[in-house]
Design an enzyme around this catalytic site. Structure first.
Site, PDB file in Angstrom:
ATOM      1  NE  ARG A   1      21.922  18.336 -67.090  1.00  0.00           N
ATOM      2  CZ  ARG A   1      21.237  17.211 -66.914  1.00  0.00           C
ATOM      3  NH1 ARG A   1      21.488  16.156 -67.669  1.00  0.00           N
ATOM      4  NH2 ARG A   1      20.303  17.144 -65.990  1.00  0.00           N
TER       5      ARG A   1
ATOM      6  CG  ASN B   1      24.662  17.405 -65.050  1.00  0.00           C
ATOM      7  OD1 ASN B   1      25.108  18.485 -65.437  1.00  0.00           O
ATOM      8  ND2 ASN B   1      23.527  17.283 -64.381  1.00  0.00           N
TER       9      ASN B   1
END
Ligand SMILES: [Fe+3]
Ligand SMILES: [Mg+2]
Ligand SMILES: [Zn+2]
Ligand SMILES: [Zn+2]
EC number: 6.2.-.-
Lengths: 751, 330
Positions: free
Chosen positions: A22, A40
């Site tokens: 990320r 996520n």
């Protein structure tokens, strides 16, 4: 401008969580000036990006072509969506909308950024062996529960200092949500223990360990997934001492080379070897040996080398540790590697002269992976650290499947939401530590993936005496399926290639597997498909196996079974010089005491090895067959022995005749290998023609034999035009069995 | 053949043939039941059918086994044998000498065990319906005072005592069955164990918690049963387990674990930790007990399992074995 704004939704699957994915997406999106979010979810990572069409395209290709180095992307899906008018890019909190197929990342080696800090005297993590960031460091080996957050790791006992905390909470920092992050101020340290006393700590401990290694001592070193026993590979006395103390007479030791250049001096490396050495998994790579290091890997022309994969390894070499080091699993004989400090200090007492012990506990044992190159591709021999757990392939299975594997080289596979996740090598069941790891993995995985036992299909080997079979009957589940060992071997190959519906010829050559008829199988041909069923179509002529597993430990005992009924000269006489054990085994065969009918290929190799001179007991698994292959590699080309209709009798008679007439053992060994390859090619070709398919799936431990594979390539591919499929992602030995069981069960997991 | 059909012919067989063969061990009356006057105390009673093949083997035979097996089962309850009854099932066509020899062996074994044979029966079955001869014995014993045995008395920390080297009987039978003669020194260990058990119980009846003769399924089965019944772990020290060299060698050849092999003349005792060394010394001082050893310890966990710590520092699971172990090395 707003009217030209477009948006993309990108879904990334694979090992993409806990690897700094990320923050990397965040940096990438910002660098292209795009807005949106990354998050996520239970299936992986979702990205929403919006902005100029060209930039969106550039972002998508950059993501595909240059993902964060530690990620293992299985698929990327993208679709245009309406723009929503975001102004900035952000990392969003996780969502949990599907049954989770989030993959726990395997352990990762230090990234270049971290290595740079390690070497930088001005950095606060200078020479700190526990440094890591969100793109690197340990994962599976430190997780105690899910979700993967610091309190659920073995770092829970070390609260972060304010420095580390600030990095951890800053989305733009490399250490954003790096769960195990630490520094010398707040994190665990290392100690050097000698004669039960702490002698040094911190960098001094590492320096002392390096010096002791230099002096020829054996040092137990705590690594990522367990302890290694290390010594200088160039110090023959040290190597022999280690062998003696470890009761490891001949089995080759693996080496750790300081860097790629050093590895190049040890082994003949081509590009696939090099990329495997540098793979984030940092496996032990088997390659043709270049250096001769007495005592390290005698009796084979290959050598196993790996590169440093923990900051500590790098520090050891920096501190002057000898290069290369023997790095072998810390245990006596072939038991699972030690990973708990108290256990290691107790069990390795008398083996190691000193211990380099780190404070961070290891949550679960993870052994080093072992790979080789086959057909230019990396191929597993032992799939463990760095690779496992990981998705190997997709299987059509609406129900979750738990496949328990074989008892030896055990490894389990879980299929959830159609993804086959193959776990690490757990060792041989029946050993208490291996059994514990097996039960713990099953418990952990079923809990992590929130599996409802009422839906679960459990697949296991058909062997009635396996511990895994007994365990299968104790797990609550929807249904249970016993899978024949060699069908599982064949199915493991086709699971990898996704060819479960295709008609194929299946070939399995290995040591021992429980057959449909209660006999011990091992040289088997199948026809059909994984989905539609694999029918046994041909097999080796059956022989007697006196004493069961005892015959696998003593080649002359296997020979007594295969030679019964042949007119053989007195094999106690030269050139055979069989020991007394042969006579005893002959008695068992004659009276059918503890004899099992068998079609084992492994024992046929053992028989020929015995006839060619390997008349002692083996000291590690597969040794006689490896020895026979080595003999054959030294020979020129020669014609295959007769092996009509898979009847080994004319073959063995030829071996005996040639031995008596003084023919070169290498030539005999080669003619034998050629006979096996020829028979496999001919039988497979015949079945393939009947079935109307060129596809032949080949598996089983015997195919670790490179010479056999080479000969097959010539006989089956070049002469017969067959298409051969071998295992790559899972081992061709029993480490691949659980994937094959899962593939066969997936046909049944529909209802 | 009318010998087993009852009536006069049967009586003739018993009076004329069987009783004399049993010799001094015979204390029966030939009435329908034996009437015993055995005084106060607790009784133990057990029965067993013997179907061993071959009937004779190095170190023993079915007749001898039928006595030892049953008096040993009594001994495992802490009871000395008081009386025995035996029944024979003879396959038609079995040589008379064979039957006679087994009756003699039975009588002699009863004499050695010091137990009177107080009754019996014989039946003949058609040819092909039996392996020559089956023998069944029932024993009555008197439990020694102060003895309390059972898995519920076993505690964590207790020690496991083994009376002597294991595996002799099972290996001998296996090889005799195939007429394989590997070692002159291989013979069944069949014997009555009461002479070894009794002094232990007399030495310290409260310290002996549990007794078991590791017959079929061997030490592994007996201890697995204990571990399961008691919910504890039995941890064996592999190197401490006595196995004679010929047995070890044969097991190595046959692919067997001595812990799985049957015994007919050994017993396992779980004893209080504080008394273990003393009881071991006592046992070793008795003729036939020289090979005794302390082989393991009861532990809290892993519950219901038997483990063996190997000389290499590892620990293997000692499974309960059903049937012959199949090869599993791949
Ligand atoms: Fe196999
Ligand atoms: Mg009994
Ligand atoms: Zn890093
Ligand atoms: Zn810190």
């Amino acid at each position: 401008m707003p009217d030209r704004r477009e948006a993309l939704r990108i879904e990334v699957r694979g090992v993409v969580q806990g690897v700094g994915f990320r923050p990397a997406v965040d940096r990438l999106a910002r660098s292209f000036g795009l807005a949106g979010w990354v998050s996520n979810d239970s299936r992986g990572v979702s990205i929403h990006v919006e902005g100029d069409a060209g930039r969106l395209e550039a972002f998508a290709s950059a993501l595909r072509d240059h993902p964060p180095p530690s990620a293992r992307i299985v698929e990327i899906e993208r679709r245009p969506v309406p723009a929503e008018g975001f102004e900035t890019f952000e990392i969003r909190a996780s969502t949990h909308d599907h049954p989770p197929v989030v993959l726990i990342s395997p352990d990762l080696p230090p990234c270049p950024d971290c290595l740079e800090e390690l070497e930088d005297p001005r950095d606060r993590r200078h020479r700190y062996p526990y440094l890591n960031c969100s793109a690197c460091g340990p994962r599976y080996s430190i997780i105690t529960a899910l979700p993967y957050d610091r309190p659920n790791t073995t770092m829970a006992d070390w609260p972060m200092c304010e420095h580390c905390r600030a990095e951890y909470e800053d989305p733009s920092d490399r250490r954003y949500h790096a769960q195990p992050t630490a520094c010398p101020r707040c994190g665990p340290g290392y100690r050097l223990i000698r004669d039960g006393v702490d002698r040094a700590s911190g960098p001094e401990a590492v320096a002392r360990a390096a010096a002791l290694l230099q002096e020829g001592e054996v040092v137990a070193i705590k690594g990522v997934g367990g302890y290694h026993l290390a010594c200088s590979a160039r110090d023959e006395a040290a190597v022999r001492r280690l062998r003696e103390r470890k009761y490891r007479k001949e089995k080759p030791f693996a080496l750790m080379a300081r860097d790629l250049a050093s590895a190049e001096r040890l082994a003949l490396l081509d590009d696939p070897h090099r990329s495997l050495l540098l793979d984030p998994a940092r496996p032990i790579v088997l390659a043709p040996a270049r250096a001769s290091l007495p005592g390290v890997a005698e009796g084979t022309d290959r050598i196993g080398v790996m590169l440093p994969y923990a900051p500590l390894h790098t520090l050891l070499f920096r501190a002057g540790a000898p290069d290369p080091l023997v790095m072998t699993s810390a245990n006596r004989s072939s038991e699972p590697i030690s990973y708990r400090d108290d256990d290691a200090l107790r069990r390795l007492d008398g083996i190691a002269d000193a211990f380099l012990v780190g404070d961070r506990p290891i949550a679960r044992r993870v052994e080093d992976s072992v790979v080789e190159v086959l057909g230019g591709r990396g191929t597993m021999i032992r799939r463990s650290r760095g690779f496992a757990p990981g998705v190997v392939c997709r299987l059509r299975a609406p129900r979750p499947i738990l496949a328990l594997g074989a008892d030896l080289k055990n490894c389990i596979t879980l299929v959830v939401s159609g993804q086959a996740i193959v776990g690490p090598h757990l060792g041989d069941l029946g050993d208490r530590e291996a059994d514990l790891a097996f039960e713990q993995s099953i418990r952990d995985w079923l809990a992590m993936y929130e599996i409802d036992p009422a839906a679960l299909v459990v697949a296991h080997d058909a062997h009635p005496g396996y511990s895994s079979t007994r365990f299968a009957t104790e797990i609550p589940c929807h249904r249970r399926l016993a899978v024949q060992h060699h069908r599982a071997h064949v199915a493991s190959v086709l699971a990898e290639t996704g060819e479960l519906d295709r008609p194929v010829v299946g070939v399995a050559l290995d040591g021992t597997g429980f057959g449909d008829d209660g006999a011990i199988w091992g040289f088997e041909f199948f026809e059909g498909s994984v989905a539609g069923g694999l029918r046994r179509a041909a097999h080796l002529r059956a022989a007697s196996l006196p004493g069961g597993d005892a015959a696998a430990r003593f080649p002359v005992q296997a020979a007594a079974g295969f030679l019964a009924g042949l007119s053989v000269p007195d094999l106690h006489e030269p050139p055979f010089s069989f020991p007394e054990r042969y006579t005893q085994a002959q008695l068992l065969v004659a009276r059918q005491v503890r004899c099992f009918p068998t079609t084992s290929a492994g024992r046929l190799f053992d028989t020929v090895a015995a006839l060619c001179g390997f008349t002692r007991p083996i000291s590690y698994e597969g040794q006689a067959a490896i020895w026979l292959e080595q003999q054959a590699l030294g020979a020129r080309s020669c014609a295959p022995y007769p092996f009509p209709g898979l009847d080994y009798r004319p073959l063995l008679e030829s071996v005996i005749r040639d031995r008596r007439s003084g023919r070169d053992v290498g030539e005999i060994a080669l003619a034998f290998h050629a006979a096996i390859a020829r028979a496999v090619a001919d039988t497979a070709a015949e079945l393939a023609q009947r079935l109307g398919t060129p596809l032949v799936a080949i598996s089983g431990g015997v195919f670790q034999n490179r010479l056999l594979r080479l000969l097959l390539d010539s006989y089956a591919v070049q002469e017969r035009g067959l298409i051969l499929r071998f295992n790559h992602a899972v081992p061709t030995n029993d480490g691949g069995i659980s994937l094959g069981q899962a593939a066969i069960a997936s046909g049944l997991a529909v209802g | 053949m009318a010998d087993g059909a009852g009536g006069k012919a049967s009586r003739r067989l018993v009076e004329g043939t069987i009783v004399p063969l049993l010799g001094d061990a015979w204390k029966g009356t030939l009435a329908d039941s034996a009437v015993l006057d055995i005084g106060p105390g607790r009784l133990a009673m057990t029965t067993d059918a013997f179907v061993v093949r071959p009937l004779r083997f190095p170190g023993g035979s079915i007749g001898e086994l039928a006595v030892n097996g049953t008096v040993n089962d009594l001994a495992m309850a802490g009871a000395g044998p008081v009386a025995l009854v035996a029944a024979l099932v003879i396959e038609e066509g079995t040589a008379v000498e064979t039957v006679e020899a087994e009756l003699r062996a039975l009588g002699e074994a009863a004499g050695r065990a010091g137990v009177p044979v107080v009754g019996g029966d014989t039946k003949v079955v058609e040819h092909g319906k039996g392996d020559g001869l089956y023998v069944s014995t029932t024993g009555l014993g008197r439990v020694l005072e102060g003895v309390a045995l059972g898995p519920d008395r076993v505690r964590e920390g207790d020690r496991v005592l083994l009376s002597g080297p294991i595996g002799d009987h099972g290996i001998t039978i296996l090889l005799a069955r195939g007429e394989v003669d590997l070692e002159a020194d291989l013979r069944s260990d069949s014997r009555p164990v009461w002479p070894l058990v009794r002094p232990l119980l007399e030495e310290d009846p409260g310290a002996v918690r549990w007794l078991r003769d590791p017959t079929r399924g061997g030490v592994a089965s007996a201890l697995n049963e204990l571990a399961r019944d008691r919910g504890l772990a039995v941890v064996l020290e592999e190197a401490a387990i006595p196995v004679r060299e010929p047995v070890r060698g044969a097991c190595e050849l046959l692919g067997l674990d001595p812990l799985h092999v049957a015994n007919e003349g050994q017993f396992l005792a779980v004893v209080a930790p504080g008394a273990a060394d003393r009881l071991l010394d006592r046992l070793r001082s008795i003729p036939g007990g020289e090979g005794a050893a302390i082989v393991g310890t009861l532990r809290e966990g892993p519950a219901r399992a038997v483990l063996a710590e190997t000389p290499y520092g590892g620990t293997r699971i000692v499974d309960l074995l059903e049937g012959d172990p199949l090869p599993r090395i791949c």
